[in-house]
Motif scaffolding. Structure first.
Motif, short mmCIF file in Angstrom:
data_model
loop_
_atom_site.label_atom_id
_atom_site.label_comp_id
_atom_site.label_asym_id
_atom_site.label_seq_id
_atom_site.Cartn_x
_atom_site.Cartn_y
_atom_site.Cartn_z
N GLY A 228 0.80 -1.22 0.00
CA GLY A 228 0.00 0.00 0.00
C GLY A 228 0.83 1.26 0.00
N ASP A 229 0.24 2.33 0.51
CA ASP A 229 0.90 3.63 0.61
C ASP A 229 0.76 4.13 2.05
N PRO A 230 1.82 3.99 2.87
CA PRO A 230 1.74 4.42 4.27
C PRO A 230 1.47 5.91 4.44
N HIS A 231 1.64 6.67 3.36
CA HIS A 231 1.45 8.12 3.45
C HIS A 231 0.15 8.57 2.78
N HIS A 232 -0.76 7.64 2.59
CA HIS A 232 -2.05 7.96 1.96
C HIS A 232 -2.79 8.99 2.81
N THR A 233 -3.34 10.01 2.17
CA THR A 233 -3.92 11.14 2.89
C THR A 233 -5.41 10.99 3.22
N SER A 234 -6.05 9.92 2.75
CA SER A 234 -7.46 9.73 3.05
C SER A 234 -7.64 9.44 4.54
N TRP A 235 -8.89 9.56 5.01
CA TRP A 235 -9.14 9.33 6.44
C TRP A 235 -8.82 7.88 6.82
N PHE B 40 -0.03 -12.28 -1.50
CA PHE B 40 -0.69 -11.04 -1.91
C PHE B 40 0.13 -10.27 -2.95
N SER B 41 1.45 -10.36 -2.85
CA SER B 41 2.29 -9.70 -3.86
C SER B 41 2.12 -10.38 -5.21
N PHE B 42 2.03 -11.72 -5.21
CA PHE B 42 1.81 -12.45 -6.45
C PHE B 42 0.47 -12.08 -7.07
N LEU B 43 -0.57 -12.06 -6.25
CA LEU B 43 -1.91 -11.71 -6.75
C LEU B 43 -1.94 -10.28 -7.28
N ALA B 44 -1.25 -9.37 -6.59
CA ALA B 44 -1.22 -7.98 -7.03
C ALA B 44 -0.49 -7.86 -8.37
N SER B 45 0.62 -8.62 -8.53
CA SER B 45 1.38 -8.56 -9.79
C SER B 45 0.57 -9.11 -10.96
N LYS B 46 -0.37 -9.99 -10.68
CA LYS B 46 -1.22 -10.57 -11.72
C LYS B 46 -2.48 -9.74 -11.96
N GLY B 47 -2.59 -8.63 -11.24
CA GLY B 47 -3.75 -7.77 -11.43
C GLY B 47 -5.03 -8.30 -10.83
N ALA B 48 -4.90 -9.24 -9.86
CA ALA B 48 -6.10 -9.84 -9.28
C ALA B 48 -6.98 -8.82 -8.59
N ASN C 8 -7.30 -5.70 -9.33
CA ASN C 8 -7.95 -4.79 -10.28
C ASN C 8 -9.35 -5.28 -10.65
N GLN C 9 -9.57 -6.58 -10.49
CA GLN C 9 -10.88 -7.12 -10.79
C GLN C 9 -11.89 -6.81 -9.70
N VAL C 10 -11.38 -6.49 -8.50
CA VAL C 10 -12.27 -6.16 -7.39
C VAL C 10 -12.61 -4.68 -7.40
N MET C 11 -11.58 -3.86 -7.56
CA MET C 11 -11.77 -2.42 -7.66
C MET C 11 -10.57 -1.84 -8.42
N ASP C 12 -10.71 -0.68 -8.92
CA ASP C 12 -9.66 -0.06 -9.73
C ASP C 12 -8.49 0.31 -8.82
N GLN C 13 -7.42 -0.50 -8.87
CA GLN C 13 -6.28 -0.30 -7.98
C GLN C 13 -5.10 0.29 -8.74
N PRO C 14 -4.50 1.37 -8.25
CA PRO C 14 -3.26 1.88 -8.83
C PRO C 14 -2.10 0.98 -8.44
N THR C 15 -0.85 1.43 -8.65
CA THR C 15 0.32 0.62 -8.32
C THR C 15 0.31 0.21 -6.86
N ALA C 16 0.04 1.16 -5.97
CA ALA C 16 -0.10 0.85 -4.55
C ALA C 16 -1.56 0.57 -4.25
N LEU C 17 -1.80 -0.47 -3.48
CA LEU C 17 -3.18 -0.82 -3.14
C LEU C 17 -3.79 0.23 -2.23
N SER C 18 -5.07 0.44 -2.36
CA SER C 18 -5.78 1.45 -1.58
C SER C 18 -5.88 1.02 -0.12
N PRO C 19 -6.10 1.96 0.81
CA PRO C 19 -6.30 1.60 2.22
C PRO C 19 -7.44 0.61 2.41
N GLU C 20 -8.51 0.76 1.60
CA GLU C 20 -9.64 -0.17 1.71
C GLU C 20 -9.19 -1.60 1.41
#
Length: 361
Positions: A31-38, A301-309, A311-323
């Motif tokens: 993820g992104d430890p510096h994500h600014t969302s609540w 989880f890194s393997f699944l992320a590299s395969k774009g798994a 992205n099928q759940v929600m639109d994920q950028p390079t770093a996964l969202s806090p959700e």
């Protein structure tokens, strides 16, 4: 020989701490430890608090299992010290191996903490508080003498000099992720807490109020605007984990006391609950779950992320969202819960907990 008491609330709190570890480490890698969302800001709250609670609980667990009334004779006390030192050696070696894969490992630091603690198992409890103050003061003196950033690349959060002699000594004693100075202070505080009578409601209340006071004092101080106190004082008050200066130590200690006293209070109401006792098994296998989430969990989880798994759940950028980080952490924790529940039906201890016992006994 007195009977050893096991608090279900203590094990539930350990389960909470490992869940916080999942959030912190999955967020750090994926993820992104510096994500600014609540929600991103909420997840960062686990960053310091989960690790500190883990260390405090480790110290607490050590003295909970090491009462003078149980180990009466000098021979029994000496044997207990040797067992603790063997455990320390096992955790140190295991942690060094894990460091090859996960440089931010805390297990080898546990080895240091337990080895130091083995020499103070049977002293009066006030000496643990003196020790906590000692390790805190020495750390701040070292801050004056040695630049904290020595050996660090803070842009990538990597310790570049970890495997040289000087780097290893500095990392272990002073400026590592969980170095002896000042993190041994948390362990000492935990050892002090383990000597208290947690069945006493007055003890629970006093520790809760103490924790609340410590936590709120720092939170209020951090609200002071920078233009009123200057950038140096402002940075000191708001430092987070690296370096773990006094306000961070006070705040996280206060938070730990709040949680520990709360869970010890509710212990009397939840002991007979079937789900709670199953969840307690997760807390009793934190060593196994700590190692598994840093290896199997991150690899999966890194393997699944590299395969774009994802992205099928929600639109994920390079770093996964806090959700998504919260979802993955919760999913892995649920898996840990069921693994612990099933494993406990056949075995008394978790896989790595059994290895630890064999190595020490």
């Amino acid at each position: 020989m007195a009977e050893k008491i096991r608090f279900v609330g203590f094990d539930i709190l350990r389960a909470y701490a490992i869940f916080g570890m999942y959030i912190v480490n999955f967020n750090l890698v994926l993820g992104d430890p510096h994500h600014t969302s609540w929600l991103g800001q909420f997840l960062t709250l686990f960053s310091g608090n989960s690790s500190t609670i883990f260390v405090v609980l480790s110290g607490m667990g050590l003295t909970l299992r090491t009462e003078k009334s149980i180990y009466i004779s000098p021979q029994e006390q000496f044997k207990r010290k040797i067992i603790v030192q063997k455990k320390a050696g096992f955790l140190f070696v295991l942690g060094l191996l894990l460091c090859i894969w996960w440089p931010a490992d805390i297990l080898h630091f546990y080895g240091f903490y337990m080895f130091i603690a083995s020499f103070f198992l049977f002293v009066d409890k006030q000496y643990y508080l003196y020790g906590a103050v000692f390790f805190t003061i020495i750390f701040h003196l070292l801050l004056i003498l040695i630049p904290y950033e020595t050996g660090w690349n803070f842009d990538t959060l990597t310790y570049t000099d970890n495997w040289s002699l000087n780097g290893c000594v500095s990392n272990s004693l002073y400026n590592g992720w969980n170095s002896i100075f000042p993190w041994m202070s948390y362990f000492m505080i935990g050892m002090y807490l383990g000597k208290l009578d947690w069945r006493n409601a007055i003890v629970q209340k006093k520790l809760f109020l103490t924790g609340l006071l410590l936590y709120l004092v720092v939170q209020v101080a951090q609200c002071i605007p920078q233009n009123l106190i200057g950038i140096t004082a402002y940075s000191f008050l708001n430092a987070d984990y690296l370096p773990p200066v006094l306000p961070f130590l006070i705040s996280t200690t206060g938070f730990s006391l709040l949680l520990i006293s709360t869970f010890m209070y509710i212990n009397r109401f939840i002991t007979s609950n079937t789900f709670v006792n199953s969840l307690a098994k997760t807390g009793q296998m934190t060593l196994t779950h700590y190692i598994s989430h840093l290896t199997l969990g991150i690899l999966l989880f890194s393997f699944l992320a590299s395969k774009g798994a994802f992205n099928q759940v929600m639109d994920q950028p390079t770093a996964l969202s806090p959700e998504m980080i919260l979802f993955l952490s919760s999913t892995y924790f649920i898996g840990s819960y069921y693994f612990s529940k099933i494993w406990a039906k056949k075995f008394k201890n978790g896989p790595f907990e059994s290895l630890l016992r064999r190595a020490s006994n």
